[in-house]
Motif scaffolding. Structure first.
Motif, PDB file in Angstrom:
ATOM      1  N   MET A   1      18.228 -18.780  14.571  1.00  0.00           N
ATOM      2  CA  MET A   1      16.852 -19.226  14.833  1.00  0.00           C
ATOM      3  C   MET A   1      15.867 -18.241  14.212  1.00  0.00           C
ATOM      4  SD  MET A   1      17.044 -20.392  18.807  1.00  0.00           S
ATOM      5  CE  MET A   1      18.611 -20.838  19.517  1.00  0.00           C
ATOM      6  N   PRO A   2      15.700 -18.244  12.932  1.00  0.00           N
ATOM      7  CA  PRO A   2      14.883 -17.226  12.271  1.00  0.00           C
ATOM      8  C   PRO A   2      13.404 -17.295  12.612  1.00  0.00           C
ATOM      9  CG  PRO A   2      15.506 -18.944  10.730  1.00  0.00           C
ATOM     10  CD  PRO A   2      16.296 -19.185  11.972  1.00  0.00           C
ATOM     11  N   ASN A   3      12.937 -18.427  13.151  1.00  0.00           N
ATOM     12  CA  ASN A   3      11.515 -18.561  13.467  1.00  0.00           C
ATOM     13  C   ASN A   3      11.204 -18.403  14.950  1.00  0.00           C
ATOM     14  OD1 ASN A   3      10.759 -19.130  10.746  1.00  0.00           O
ATOM     15  ND2 ASN A   3      11.570 -21.205  11.016  1.00  0.00           N
ATOM     16  N   LEU A   4      12.219 -18.089  15.744  1.00  0.00           N
ATOM     17  CA  LEU A   4      12.015 -17.916  17.187  1.00  0.00           C
ATOM     18  C   LEU A   4      11.041 -16.766  17.451  1.00  0.00           C
ATOM     19  CD1 LEU A   4      13.103 -18.998  19.942  1.00  0.00           C
ATOM     20  CD2 LEU A   4      14.647 -17.035  19.933  1.00  0.00           C
ATOM     21  N   GLN A   5      10.064 -17.017  18.337  1.00  0.00           N
ATOM     22  CA  GLN A   5       9.052 -16.001  18.632  1.00  0.00           C
ATOM     23  C   GLN A   5       9.149 -15.450  20.048  1.00  0.00           C
ATOM     24  OE1 GLN A   5       5.182 -17.567  17.665  1.00  0.00           O
ATOM     25  NE2 GLN A   5       5.590 -17.591  15.478  1.00  0.00           N
ATOM     26  N   VAL A   6       9.618 -16.247  21.004  1.00  0.00           N
ATOM     27  CA  VAL A   6       9.729 -15.803  22.399  1.00  0.00           C
ATOM     28  C   VAL A   6      11.164 -15.993  22.871  1.00  0.00           C
ATOM     29  CG1 VAL A   6       8.933 -16.111  24.764  1.00  0.00           C
ATOM     30  CG2 VAL A   6       7.331 -16.414  22.864  1.00  0.00           C
TER      31      VAL A   6
END
Length: 225
Positions: A1-6
């Motif tokens: 999940m390279p775009n996961l932020q939280v």
């Protein structure tokens, strides 16, 4: 999940193994990492936090702003805890067993909130005071069970003058000598009237009180989730 932020992995029983240290390398854009009540298994915590710190180093989380390690029965914080995170602004260490907080001061210069509430700061140690004075104004939250007696004058004097402790005027004496100052605001208690007539440091009763407080807090938190 390279775009996961939280990422929230709270309320677990995490046990790190050496092969796990690359876990966060796959989430380079994290901005918030919550690990609250995540280490409830009784194991070698020193080794666990060494592995955790190595995981942080390898992850290169340049965008991480919030790191929550509250409610984890932590006794000592790794010296480099904030160093892997150049964008960090909030470090939450509430409800642990910390009696001091000594970290690399160069790595917390940009951190504007370090929550050390509900730990075991009965007094504020001299080396922590020196560290805090180099932090940003109102960085530290320090709601703890402070002891106020004739031996507390030095830390009380510092607390009144420092700009690094947020809500310092709301902090009170949880135990005091004389007892009439129990519950008094530390900012207002008269230093010249503090004595050492009352035994404040009853280690076993203090341990039992804090142990049961932690157990109650843990049970309540489990009921809430």
């Amino acid at each position: 999940m390279p775009n996961l932020q939280v990422l929230d992995i709270s309320n677990n029983e995490i046990v790190f193994r050496p092969r796990d240290v690359d876990f966060l390398k796959h989430t380079p854009h994290l901005t918030q990492l919550y690990m609250r009540r995540a280490f409830t298994v009784t194991i070698n915590r020193t080794q666990q936090f060494e592995l955790m710190l190595e995981m942080f180093r390898q992850a290169k989380l340049e965008y991480l702003q919030v790191l929550d390690l509250s409610y984890n029965f932590i006794h000592n914080v790794p010296f480099e805890i904030a160093c892997p995170f150049p964008s960090l602004h909030t470090l939450d260490l509430r409800q642990n067993f910390l009696k001091n907080f000594i970290v690399n001061e160069t790595c917390i210069k940009e951190v504007n909130t370090i929550n050390l509430s509900r730990n075991q700061f009965y007094v504020i140690p001299k080396d922590f005071r020196a560290l805090a004075d180099k932090a940003q104004p109102e960085t530290f939250l320090l709601r703890n069970q402070f002891y106020c007696d004739c031996n507390s004058k030095e830390f009380i004097t510092w607390l009144r003058s420092t700009k690094s402790v947020r809500e310092k005027n709301s902090l009170v004496c949880d135990r005091a000598s004389p007892k009439m100052y129990v519950g008094a605001r530390i900012a207002e208690v008269p230093l010249n009237k503090l004595t050492c007539d009352e035994p404040l440091f009853t280690s076993m009763s203090s341990f039992k009180f804090n142990f049961y407080s932690m157990i109650i807090a843990f049970i309540v938190s489990k009921m809430m989730f």
